[in-house]
Motif scaffolding. Structure first.
Motif, PDB file in Angstrom:
ATOM      1  N   ALA A 134       0.855  -1.188   0.000  1.00 17.49           N
ATOM      2  CA  ALA A 134       0.000   0.000   0.000  1.00 17.49           C
ATOM      3  C   ALA A 134       0.892   1.239   0.000  1.00 17.49           C
ATOM      4  O   ALA A 134       1.507   1.575   1.015  1.00 17.49           O
ATOM      5  CB  ALA A 134      -0.911  -0.006   1.210  1.00 17.49           C
ATOM      6  N   GLY A 135       0.984   1.890  -1.131  1.00 17.12           N
ATOM      7  CA  GLY A 135       1.840   3.065  -1.250  1.00 17.12           C
ATOM      8  C   GLY A 135       1.247   4.272  -0.550  1.00 17.12           C
ATOM      9  O   GLY A 135       0.024   4.408  -0.437  1.00 17.12           O
ATOM     10  N   PRO A 136       2.085   5.172  -0.050  1.00 15.86           N
ATOM     11  CA  PRO A 136       1.590   6.375   0.633  1.00 15.86           C
ATOM     12  C   PRO A 136       1.102   7.424  -0.359  1.00 15.86           C
ATOM     13  O   PRO A 136       1.252   7.270  -1.573  1.00 15.86           O
ATOM     14  CB  PRO A 136       2.828   6.862   1.381  1.00 15.86           C
ATOM     15  N   ASP A 137       0.548   8.481   0.166  1.00 15.42           N
ATOM     16  CA  ASP A 137       0.177   9.639  -0.647  1.00 15.42           C
ATOM     17  C   ASP A 137       1.436  10.506  -0.775  1.00 15.42           C
ATOM     18  O   ASP A 137       1.674  11.404   0.024  1.00 15.42           O
ATOM     19  CB  ASP A 137      -0.962  10.406   0.020  1.00 15.42           C
ATOM     20  N   TRP A 138       2.235  10.223  -1.766  1.00 14.40           N
ATOM     21  CA  TRP A 138       3.604  10.735  -1.854  1.00 14.40           C
ATOM     22  C   TRP A 138       3.687  12.246  -1.727  1.00 14.40           C
ATOM     23  O   TRP A 138       4.567  12.762  -1.032  1.00 14.40           O
ATOM     24  CB  TRP A 138       4.235  10.290  -3.178  1.00 14.40           C
ATOM     25  N   ARG A 155       6.594  13.304   5.090  1.00  8.08           N
ATOM     26  CA  ARG A 155       7.773  12.427   5.089  1.00  8.08           C
ATOM     27  C   ARG A 155       8.266  12.123   3.684  1.00  8.08           C
ATOM     28  O   ARG A 155       9.456  11.838   3.496  1.00  8.08           O
ATOM     29  CB  ARG A 155       7.453  11.102   5.804  1.00  8.08           C
ATOM     30  N   TYR A 156       7.362  12.178   2.702  1.00 12.65           N
ATOM     31  CA  TYR A 156       7.721  11.711   1.369  1.00 12.65           C
ATOM     32  C   TYR A 156       7.705  12.799   0.297  1.00 12.65           C
ATOM     33  O   TYR A 156       8.229  12.589  -0.799  1.00 12.65           O
ATOM     34  CB  TYR A 156       6.765  10.591   0.926  1.00 12.65           C
ATOM     35  N   ALA A 157       7.114  13.942   0.571  1.00 12.99           N
ATOM     36  CA  ALA A 157       6.938  14.962  -0.470  1.00 12.99           C
ATOM     37  C   ALA A 157       8.277  15.458  -1.002  1.00 12.99           C
ATOM     38  O   ALA A 157       8.508  15.482  -2.220  1.00 12.99           O
ATOM     39  CB  ALA A 157       6.110  16.128   0.068  1.00 12.99           C
ATOM     40  N   GLY A 208       3.659  22.644  -0.162  1.00 17.13           N
ATOM     41  CA  GLY A 208       3.166  21.811   0.931  1.00 17.13           C
ATOM     42  C   GLY A 208       3.700  20.396   0.843  1.00 17.13           C
ATOM     43  O   GLY A 208       4.553  20.098   0.010  1.00 17.13           O
ATOM     44  N   PRO A 209       3.221  19.535   1.719  1.00 15.21           N
ATOM     45  CA  PRO A 209       2.310  19.829   2.833  1.00 15.21           C
ATOM     46  C   PRO A 209       3.057  20.438   4.020  1.00 15.21           C
ATOM     47  O   PRO A 209       4.204  20.077   4.290  1.00 15.21           O
ATOM     48  CB  PRO A 209       1.753  18.439   3.196  1.00 15.21           C
ATOM     49  N   LEU A 210       2.423  21.381   4.676  1.00 11.50           N
ATOM     50  CA  LEU A 210       2.981  22.068   5.850  1.00 11.50           C
ATOM     51  C   LEU A 210       4.366  22.652   5.556  1.00 11.50           C
ATOM     52  O   LEU A 210       5.286  22.554   6.367  1.00 11.50           O
ATOM     53  CB  LEU A 210       3.068  21.093   7.041  1.00 11.50           C
TER      54      LEU A 210
END
Length: 219
Positions: free
Chosen positions: A76-80, A85-87, A170-172
């Motif tokens: 299950a891949g993340p919302d990159w 953590r991944y952006a 983003g994010p943040l």
């Protein structure tokens, strides 16, 4: 500045190592295959950075191509692009992929300018491939490495389009680069802050370039 610093300190050496590895491989391959692979690796450089960013944004969406491929293997891949953590790493991967073609061509030209007689003489004296690369190829490639490091560091210190198109900072603010910050402040009408930030970025680029010249300059 922290985001930009991470982008440069991590992205620059990885891009240079990958580009040099491909350049060394192409330098030893056949001429016909070399021409084909040079065109393949350089194609992303020719393409518009906005178009490339849009394609990668589609690939990295939560239901995009990458996560669809991972799902095939039960992952299950993340919302990159929407995970802090991944952006930034996702933007780095895309930027490295896009820019390594330029350095590869530059490094390949530098490798082809090194006389083969030096390598042959070292091989006759018993030097292995790694010793030849470390003691002959790398020292003679210093001016080319310097050129690539300066060009790429200036580009990475000013990275903007990738963040603007793919994450809007983003994010943040995890992908808010210095150049994007300047853009935002000009857009908000805060011209004093934007101008000051532009000068800070200019001074950092100048200092980084001078440092690279000091480290990699010829004797």
């Amino acid at each position: 500045m922290g985001v930009t610093g991470i982008f440069v300190l991590v992205g620059l050496p990885i891009t240079m190592v990958i580009a040099l590895a491909f350049a060394v491989a192409l330098n030893k391959g056949s001429k016909h295959l070399n021409a084909f692979f040079r065109a393949v690796f350089y194609a992303p450089v020719v393409a518009s950075v906005v178009a490339v960013s849009v394609v990668w944004r589609y690939i990295l969406q939560k239901d995009g191509l990458l996560n669809s491929l991972l799902a095939v293997f039960g992952i299950a891949g993340p919302d990159w692009l929407h995970d802090t953590r991944y952006a930034l790493p996702a933007l780095m991967v895309m930027t490295i992929w896009r820019n390594m073609g330029t350095l590869m061509i530059i490094f390949l030209a530098g490798l082809q300018a090194i006389p083969e007689e030096l390598k042959e003489a070292a091989a006759i004296d018993g030097a292995g491939k790694w010793r030849i690369f470390r003691s002959i190829t790398l020292p003679l490639l210093k001016p080319t490495l310097l050129l690539g490091a300066v060009l790429l560091s200036v580009a990475y210190l000013q990275f903007f389009e990738e963040s603007f198109v793919m994450t809007q900072g983003g994010p943040l603010d995890s992908t808010l680069s210095a150049a994007y910050y300047v853009y935002q402040k000009f857009g908000f009408g805060q011209y004093g802050i934007a101008s000051a930030a532009s000068w800070v970025l200019f001074i950092i680029i100048a200092l980084v370039s001078v440092l690279q010249f000091r480290i990699l300059k010829e004797d």
